[in-house]
Design an enzyme around this catalytic site. Structure first.
Site, PDB file in Angstrom:
ATOM      1  N   LYS A   1       0.868  -1.183   0.114  1.00  0.00           N
ATOM      2  CA  LYS A   1       0.068  -0.060   0.132  1.00  0.00           C
ATOM      3  C   LYS A   1       0.920   1.362  -0.034  1.00  0.00           C
ATOM      4  O   LYS A   1       0.732   2.159  -0.641  1.00  0.00           O
ATOM      5  CB  LYS A   1      -0.861   0.022   1.234  1.00  0.00           C
ATOM      6  CG  LYS A   1      -1.846   1.081   1.288  1.00  0.00           C
ATOM      7  CD  LYS A   1      -2.741   1.111   2.574  1.00  0.00           C
ATOM      8  CE  LYS A   1      -3.674  -0.157   2.530  1.00  0.00           C
ATOM      9  NZ  LYS A   1      -4.884   0.000   3.090  1.00  0.00           N
TER      10      LYS A   1
ATOM     11  N   CYS B   1       9.792 -39.887 -16.391  1.00  0.00           N
ATOM     12  CA  CYS B   1       8.058 -40.264 -16.451  1.00  0.00           C
ATOM     13  C   CYS B   1       7.769 -40.813 -15.049  1.00  0.00           C
ATOM     14  O   CYS B   1       6.486 -41.056 -14.861  1.00  0.00           O
ATOM     15  CB  CYS B   1       7.872 -41.443 -17.425  1.00  0.00           C
ATOM     16  SG  CYS B   1       8.860 -42.859 -17.073  1.00  0.00           S
TER      17      CYS B   1
ATOM     18  N   ARG C   1       1.719 -47.314 -20.017  1.00  0.00           N
ATOM     19  CA  ARG C   1       1.933 -48.790 -19.028  1.00  0.00           C
ATOM     20  C   ARG C   1       1.135 -49.651 -19.621  1.00  0.00           C
ATOM     21  O   ARG C   1      -0.180 -49.673 -19.674  1.00  0.00           O
ATOM     22  CB  ARG C   1       1.644 -48.138 -17.716  1.00  0.00           C
ATOM     23  CG  ARG C   1       2.627 -47.303 -16.984  1.00  0.00           C
ATOM     24  CD  ARG C   1       2.200 -47.011 -15.603  1.00  0.00           C
ATOM     25  NE  ARG C   1       2.912 -46.276 -14.612  1.00  0.00           N
ATOM     26  CZ  ARG C   1       2.904 -45.112 -14.478  1.00  0.00           C
ATOM     27  NH1 ARG C   1       1.862 -44.124 -14.641  1.00  0.00           N
ATOM     28  NH2 ARG C   1       3.748 -44.725 -13.501  1.00  0.00           N
TER      29      ARG C   1
ATOM     30  N   ARG D   1      -3.515  -1.506  -6.305  1.00  0.00           N
ATOM     31  CA  ARG D   1      -2.604  -2.656  -6.194  1.00  0.00           C
ATOM     32  C   ARG D   1      -3.243  -3.544  -7.453  1.00  0.00           C
ATOM     33  O   ARG D   1      -4.093  -3.296  -8.073  1.00  0.00           O
ATOM     34  CB  ARG D   1      -2.912  -3.336  -4.923  1.00  0.00           C
ATOM     35  CG  ARG D   1      -4.247  -3.677  -4.753  1.00  0.00           C
ATOM     36  CD  ARG D   1      -4.355  -4.452  -3.405  1.00  0.00           C
ATOM     37  NE  ARG D   1      -5.601  -4.636  -2.882  1.00  0.00           N
ATOM     38  CZ  ARG D   1      -6.046  -4.701  -1.712  1.00  0.00           C
ATOM     39  NH1 ARG D   1      -5.364  -5.062  -0.699  1.00  0.00           N
ATOM     40  NH2 ARG D   1      -7.172  -4.843  -1.569  1.00  0.00           N
TER      41      ARG D   1
ATOM     42  N   THR E   1      11.129 -42.097 -11.649  1.00  0.00           N
ATOM     43  CA  THR E   1      11.549 -41.606 -10.285  1.00  0.00           C
ATOM     44  C   THR E   1      10.863 -42.294  -9.206  1.00  0.00           C
ATOM     45  O   THR E   1      11.353 -42.386  -7.961  1.00  0.00           O
ATOM     46  CB  THR E   1      11.729 -40.049 -10.171  1.00  0.00           C
ATOM     47  OG1 THR E   1      10.004 -39.981 -10.867  1.00  0.00           O
ATOM     48  CG2 THR E   1      12.664 -39.600 -11.074  1.00  0.00           C
TER      49      THR E   1
ATOM     50  N   HIS F   1     -15.887  -8.967   2.154  1.00  0.00           N
ATOM     51  CA  HIS F   1     -14.655  -9.775   2.707  1.00  0.00           C
ATOM     52  C   HIS F   1     -14.841 -11.255   1.992  1.00  0.00           C
ATOM     53  O   HIS F   1     -13.953 -11.807   1.474  1.00  0.00           O
ATOM     54  CB  HIS F   1     -14.495  -9.976   4.135  1.00  0.00           C
ATOM     55  CG  HIS F   1     -13.502 -10.760   4.853  1.00  0.00           C
ATOM     56  ND1 HIS F   1     -13.811 -12.119   5.195  1.00  0.00           N
ATOM     57  CD2 HIS F   1     -12.458 -10.719   5.007  1.00  0.00           C
ATOM     58  CE1 HIS F   1     -13.023 -12.736   5.608  1.00  0.00           C
ATOM     59  NE2 HIS F   1     -11.784 -11.905   5.442  1.00  0.00           N
TER      60      HIS F   1
ATOM     61  N   MET G   1      -5.011  -7.311   8.883  1.00  0.00           N
ATOM     62  CA  MET G   1      -4.521  -6.686  10.169  1.00  0.00           C
ATOM     63  C   MET G   1      -5.347  -5.296  10.351  1.00  0.00           C
ATOM     64  O   MET G   1      -6.458  -5.301   9.707  1.00  0.00           O
ATOM     65  CB  MET G   1      -3.175  -6.276   9.839  1.00  0.00           C
ATOM     66  CG  MET G   1      -2.267  -7.509   9.686  1.00  0.00           C
ATOM     67  SD  MET G   1      -0.430  -6.964   9.343  1.00  0.00           S
ATOM     68  CE  MET G   1      -0.819  -6.439   7.534  1.00  0.00           C
TER      69      MET G   1
ATOM     70  N   ASP H   1      10.180 -45.743  -8.735  1.00  0.00           N
ATOM     71  CA  ASP H   1      10.988 -46.678  -8.566  1.00  0.00           C
ATOM     72  C   ASP H   1      12.230 -46.284  -7.884  1.00  0.00           C
ATOM     73  O   ASP H   1      12.856 -46.813  -7.101  1.00  0.00           O
ATOM     74  CB  ASP H   1      11.294 -47.909  -9.533  1.00  0.00           C
ATOM     75  CG  ASP H   1      10.136 -48.848  -9.264  1.00  0.00           C
ATOM     76  OD1 ASP H   1       9.966 -49.502  -8.302  1.00  0.00           O
ATOM     77  OD2 ASP H   1       9.356 -48.863 -10.471  1.00  0.00           O
TER      78      ASP H   1
HETATM   79  C1  PEP Z   1       8.525 -45.042 -11.988  1.00  0.00           C
HETATM   80  O1  PEP Z   1       8.880 -45.999 -11.663  1.00  0.00           O
HETATM   81  O2  PEP Z   1       8.817 -43.937 -11.876  1.00  0.00           O
HETATM   82  C2  PEP Z   1       7.490 -45.316 -13.029  1.00  0.00           C
HETATM   83  C3  PEP Z   1       7.341 -44.327 -14.056  1.00  0.00           C
HETATM   84  O3  PEP Z   1       7.160 -46.550 -13.528  1.00  0.00           O
HETATM   85  P1  PEP Z   1       6.163 -47.212 -12.572  1.00  0.00           P
HETATM   86  O4  PEP Z   1       5.317 -46.202 -11.571  1.00  0.00           O
HETATM   87  O5  PEP Z   1       4.861 -47.794 -13.326  1.00  0.00           O
HETATM   88  O6  PEP Z   1       6.730 -48.223 -11.443  1.00  0.00           O
HETATM   89 MG    MG Z   2       8.694 -48.007 -12.202  1.00  0.00          MG
END
Ligand code: PEP
Ligand code: MG
Length: 869
Positions: A21, A830, A559, A335, A766, A453, A102, A768
């Protein structure tokens, strides 16, 4: 240390020091706009005060006094002067707007003497004493913690005694009498008379505003909006201008574009003969700003021009507070306006089209979380035809929701903790209600306008809201809401349409929102020049269509196991798993192949040559086996075996640690026929679609899961390539294809340069990889992660946000090793973190080529990437 800065000395860039302000008041002063004169006490002064836990220091009081002197010079009025008193407002203002969280005090400087001076000067005792009683009430509440209702009750009592309907019926003597009553309340509660010395008032008011930084609602608001506690608030002291100075005065709030829909044109409301907080507090229902045109055409015109000027200056939609005193317009604040996601998208697109901002700037302004809000739900149109309307109000924040009504924030919160979907219904909301508002599916008020409000806070949170349902009588004490003959009690179910402002009885099914067009424009801009790609984790035609509509460049992870769960398919899958020899394996595999071919043909057709990464079977086989007795009997009948035989086979397949067991590529090492069938289905369907649509270049990417070594990959690759060659020979057709692997085993990351010799591409799994790096089971970690977070052993769940230090370090090693071997090999991600904006920033830094995530996360991912350019 300089703690006080005059409006004429500051600028809009100084919001850290002056608060939002203060910085904008300084900017408007610099632009020579009609801003009442004043100064700002900095956030540093606040932090210093909060740290020392003492009264406002003598030095600060002195500095304030000097700035008051120069204000007196400019205004030719004097604080505390019995003839022509200077009155000021004292308002909080932190770096980020925290609406109503406030405190504010108006009319400061009034006392028993100056109120007489003001009466004489204005010739209006009604006005002067109304101002004084407001000061007593605000000062009592903010500085001394006297419950506002103590004052309100006395006002209501007085009015009913005199049979007055509205505050405007109160005359000078009435207010004067009430002032005496208010002073008594003050004395009774604080055991001190109301301070008559304006400098004492000022010092106490500044201190109270400093303290209000740490009041409960402000702290809750900051927590909700991720605002740091260490910022502090500034305090703005400004000459009072009076919107309650008769019918040629008023006060209002207006946006330069519609904050709910984004439509162009001034949008807001005002109240005649009202002061400051009346509009925001929603105490009276204001008039739309367009009606000001008829009442005060010159003022309206000037306001339009100033709005336009401010919007061009700030290059964004403005939210402006104004006061009209005797037909003279003053700006009290500007603002960047808070807005719904829909409005944010629309305004950004308009500003680009109008040449005010660049596409790049537009993209920066869209917060990825707004995308969920953009696709707000709406009620099923067919269901609405028979719905019973309870009431109508203002469409304050769009969306659709059903839930059970509660009349207090506390009860709403409790019910929501019990798992109920709740709707908060009140006469009007105030900042104290914040905890109840947060848990509500929708908010309904019987009073207040589009900038009340309830409306402002609901829009900010993306919660649906209908405000100002004037036909509803809300009795918070009896916990009932009445509209004509209809009466609702606590716990009754209603449905709220925040887009049309309608409230219905009972629950109504809704469909997700549909603002694809706006989203598409922004994501198209974001994709221009994007440095990394965004693909989708999808395999069904519906998901693929959604993904493409939301901007996916292709499929990064299909998958295939998800394709085996259909009713007919699972039976064939089970037959295949139960097969004891090659012959009995082949028949179910053949039938599964046909199913897979159908699926792959649909995928290739929908994708029209876009990338398509298909992952071969991954989970442990027992996941496909029957669980219940009924399923076992059914399977026994289908396979002409006894249930004992089936149970025996299930036992054989049982694993102590299936996630580390017979899954992924290991299935193919023991039974290559499964992957061979899948690869044949992929290649044959690709050839068939390519034959039908010769212009499409279809290059299937076959992805092998859970590879841990080069040897594994090389062996499987050879196996699959033989299958592919056989198909090429048989069909006399050749197409390009790629065979790659996932990186989801730490060993694979550490030996990635070797695997790269036999892998055409990589994609980090990521999920696993985190499981195996941390040793946290991805299926069971929910049981303990929260405890880790509570004890601050973990900042966040590594399955949701990449663990940069551990998993991230492994990924970086893998990327560097692969790039060292061949910089042109494509590397993707993925796992779940691929759709998380925070993780994407890191993934981009370590140099991946693309991320792949679930369809609805795609636009946010695209935006995040563009914002990082
Ligand atoms: C993983 O493991 O990140 C993955 C993409 O494969 P999933 O989740 O199918 O094991
Ligand atoms: Mg996996």
């Amino acid at each position: 240390m300089k703690y006080v800065i005059d409006f004429s000395e500051g600028s809009k860039e100084q919001s850290d020091l002056l608060g939002g302000k203060g910085a904008n008041l300084a900017e408007m002063t610099k632009l020579k706009l009609p801003v009442p004169t004043g100064f700002t006490i900095t956030t540093e002064a606040c932090l210093d005060y909060l740290k020392k836990k003492e009264n406002v220091s003598t030095e600060l009081n002195l500095e304030i006094r000097q700035h008051i002197f120069s204000m007196e010079k400019r205004t030719q009025k004097k604080l505390g002067d019995a003839i022509d008193p200077l009155l000021v407002s004292v308002r909080s203002g932190s770096k980020f707007s925290m609406p109503g969280m406030m405190d504010t005090i108006l009319n400061l400087g009034l006392n028993d003497e100056t109120v007489i001076g003001l009466t004489k000067k204005t010739g209006d005792g009604r006005f002067a004493f109304d101002c004084y009683r407001r000061l007593l009430q605000m000062f009592g509440d903010v500085v001394c913690g006297i419950d506002k209702n103590r004052f309100e009750e006395q006002l209501d009592f007085y009015k009913s005694k005199k049979r007055y309907l509205a505050d405007t019926d109160m005359q000078a003597e009435d207010w004067q009498e009430l002032v005496a009553v208010y002073k008594d309340i003050f004395l009774e509660v604080t055991h001190q008379p109301f301070p008559q010395n304006p400098y004492e008032q000022l010092s106490l008011a500044v201190e109270a505003v400093f303290r209000s930084w740490n009041n409960r609602r402000a702290v809750t608001y900051r927590r909700l909006h991720d605002i740091s506690d260490s910022l502090g608030t500034a305090v703005n002291i400004q000459e009072m201008v009076f919107g309650n100075f008769g019918e040629a005065s008023g006060t209002g709030v207006a946006f330069t574009r519609n904050p709910a829909t984004g439509e162009k044109g001034i949008f807001g409301e005002f109240l005649l003969n009202a002061q400051g907080e009346d509009v925001v507090a929603g105490i009276r229902t204001p008039q739309p700003i367009s009606e000001l045109e008829a009442l005060m055409p010159e003022v309206y015109q000037e306001f339009l021009e100033l709005g336009h000027l401010l919007e061009s200056h700030y290059k964004d939609m403005q939210d402006i507070e104004f006061t009209i005193e005797n037909r003279k317009l003053y700006l009290l604040q500007t603002r960047n306006g808070k807005r719904t996601a829909k409005s944010a998208f629309k305004v950004c697109i308009q500003l680009v089209e109008e040449g005010i901002i660049s596409k790049k700037e537009a993209i920066k302004r869209i917060n990825p979380t707004m995308i969920t809000q953009l696709l707000h739900p709406v009620f099923e149109p067919d269901e609405l035809k028979n719905a019973v309307v309870f009431a109508k109000g203002l469409p304050a924040s769009p969306g659709a929701a059903s839930g059970n009504i509660y009349f207090t924030a506390e009860k709403a919160k409790k019910a929501s903790e019990q798992g109920e979907k709740v709707i908060l219904i009140r006469q009007e909301t105030s900042p104290e209600d914040i905890e109840g508002m947060v848990v509500s599916e929708a908010i309904v008020t019987s009073r207040g306008g589009m900038t009340s409000h309830a409306a402002v806070v609901a829009r900010g949170m993306g919660v649906c809201c209908v405000a100002g349902c004037e036909t509803v009588y809300v009795n918070e004490f009896l916990e009932q809401a009445t509209a004509g003959d209809l009466i609702l009690h606590q716990g009754d179910t209603i449905s709220v349409d925040g887009t049309t402002g309608t409230i219905y009885l009972g629950s109504i099914p809704y469909v997700e929102g549909d603002e694809w067009q706006l989203l598409e424009t922004i994501t198209d801009w974001a994709k221009e020049g994007a440095s990394i790609g965004v693909k989708a984790n999808a395999e069904t035609p519906a998901d693929i269509k959604t993904a493409l509509k939301l901007g996916a460049q292709g499929i990064g992870l299909a998958r295939t196991e998800h394709m085996f769960f259909g009713e007919e398919r699972i039976v064939e899958m089970r037959k295949m798993i139960l097969a004891e020899n090659k012959e009995s394996l082949l028949a179910p595999l053949d039938r599964l192949k046909e199913f897979q071919k159908n699926d792959f043909r649909a995928m290739f057709t929908l994708l029209k040559g876009k990338a398509c990464t298909i992952r071969l079977l991954d989970p442990p086989l027992h996941e496909f086996l029957p669980q219940t007795e009924e399923e076992i009997i059914h399977l026994a009948n289908e396979t002409k075996r006894t249930t004992t035989e089936i149970k025996h086979r299930i036992e054989e397949l049982h694993e102590q640690n299936p996630m580390l067991g017979h899954r992924g590529c290991r299935l193919a090492v023991t039974t290559p026929e499964i992957y061979e069938m899948q690869v044949a289905a992929i290649i044959e369907s690709a050839i068939e679609v390519a034959q039908k649509e010769p212009t499409l270049e279809i290059v299937p990417e076959i992805m092998i899961p859970l590879i841990g070594s080069k040897e594994e990959m090389a062996w499987l690759r050879e196996c699959l390539e033989q299958t592919i060659q056989t198909i090429f020979t048989k069909t006399n057709q050749v197409i390009s294809y790629k065979i790659g692997t996932m990186l989801e085993i730490p060993r694979a990351c550490l030996t990635a340069e070797k695997i790269a010799e036999v892998s055409d591409f990589f994609s980090f799994g990521t999920n696993d990889l985190t499981q195996l790096t941390y040793g946290f089971s991805r299926d069971d970690s929910g049981k303990f992660i929260k405890a880790y977070q509570d004890k601050k052993l973990l900042k966040e769940d590594p399955f949701q946000h990449i663990d940069e230090e551990g998993v991230g370090a492994l990924m970086k090693i893998a990327v560097d090793k692969i790039r060292g071997f061949d910089p042109s090999i494509k590397i993707g991600v993925c796992g779940e973190v691929g759709g998380d904006p925070q993780s994407i920033r890191f993934l981009k830094k370590i140099g991946v080529d693309y991320i792949s995530c679930s369809p609805y996360r795609i636009p946010a991912a695209i935006l995040t990437i563009a914002q990082e350019q």
